[in-house]
Design an enzyme around this catalytic site. Sequence first.
Site, PDB file in Angstrom:
ATOM      1  N   SER A 183      64.827   5.729   0.763  1.00 52.66           N
ATOM      2  CA  SER A 183      64.688   4.365   0.104  1.00 52.66           C
ATOM      3  C   SER A 183      63.571   3.616   0.895  1.00 52.66           C
ATOM      4  CB  SER A 183      66.075   3.488   0.225  1.00 52.66           C
ATOM      5  OG  SER A 183      66.388   3.410   1.423  1.00 52.66           O
ATOM      6  N   ASP A 205      69.892  -7.191   5.499  1.00 51.89           N
ATOM      7  CA  ASP A 205      69.171  -5.957   5.540  1.00 51.89           C
ATOM      8  C   ASP A 205      68.262  -5.933   6.375  1.00 51.89           C
ATOM      9  OD1 ASP A 205      67.235  -3.901   4.781  1.00 51.89           O
ATOM     10  OD2 ASP A 205      67.445  -4.097   2.755  1.00 51.89           O
ATOM     11  N   HIS A 250      65.141  -2.231   5.439  1.00 49.43           N
ATOM     12  CA  HIS A 250      63.999  -2.201   4.195  1.00 49.43           C
ATOM     13  C   HIS A 250      63.135  -3.502   4.548  1.00 49.43           C
ATOM     14  CE1 HIS A 250      67.318   0.012   2.438  1.00 49.43           C
ATOM     15  NE2 HIS A 250      66.481   0.882   2.140  1.00 49.43           N
TER      16      HIS A 250
END
Length: 401
Positions: free
Chosen positions: A137, A377, A380
């Site tokens: 990802s 998060d 990312h």
Amino acid sequence: MVCFQTIPFSKKVVDAAVAPPPSPSVQKIAEDAVSPPPAPSEDSAKLQQNKTQIQIPRNETCDFSIGEWIPDPSGPMYSNASCSFITEDQNCIKNGRPDLGFLYWRWKPRDCELPRFNAVKFLDSMRNKHWAFVGDSISRNHVQSLLCILSKVEAANEVFHEEGFKNRRWHFPSYNFSLTVIWSPFLVKANSTDLNDIRLDLDKLDKKWADQYTSFDYMVMSGGKWFLRAATYYENNTIVGCHYCPGKNLTEYGLDNGYRKALKLVTDFVLNSNHSGVVLYRTTTADHFENGYWNTGGTCDRTAPYKEGQISLNDLEVIFNNVELEVFKDLETSGYSGKRKNLKLFNVTELSLLRPDGHPGAYRSFYPDKNTTEPNDCLHWCLPGPIDNWNDLVMEMVLND
């Protein structure tokens, strides 16, 4: 075989690596969030004492991977409003992040200048070419960044996607330029109906990318973090070991050994191929969870970059990065001199490590309620954000190297 001969593998890390599958609401964070959190920055000096990484001799006039983040009043090359490729969980500005200082930095290598990405020049140079990004990802995050920058010149048409949108392709018609993203977090063949019980064939490449390899002019590849998941390793269809397999009466193979085997298979494939495409292998990137991890209340609330030496990689990030540096160092004397120019180490480890302020954090959700336990998060990257600067290095490596 002893697991982690250079760095101990703690029980705390094992627990994080084999946590039960998350609910769908946190799946995007958990896809790669399988390494332990680094210690808070106050302990960074202590961490530095025992973090020795393999170094590749500098053979060129400038090492773009070493430097610092300096203020950049010009800001990002696109906005969250101008780019349709930003997913909701990375649209930090739309989601209400109050500080915008993270947008006004650029990477300055220590010994040279790094030109800013020129989207017009890039597209013009890539007429009739096909790029692929292969990995997890974070690779998808990078593709979104590049698409956002290029879309300021021309809108891309999506021409293909699989169910789940993990494998997609876009086309820029005026340039006949194609850009593909392929989901392949291990790079080798992986089979599983359970993310906590994976079969990895360390001697077989993932056909999703390998079968298309000769159709790509350029590839950006990466791996690493998914090797933390519980897995049984095979070679010649025979079990050779495992990672975290209590009750199976199997030998611990070692994360470093599993990742090394996979990476060497990839590099050997590239260097033995008659295809002349260029492959950039992207190195490990750090997460910046503090005071916990993604599922234990960890946060990333910092609003400015670190300076060199103020933070270090955590133990597992050092292991993965050492494997990457070791494999590429070995290639220097492996007799592949004719093809080595087609395989390059895309080293973003240090520049990414210094950007704890660039993650969505709580702002992966729309105006998050600070009183809830919704996970942050810290893996990312916000878009726009620090990951945009990776494209400066990409352009320099493929057009000016």
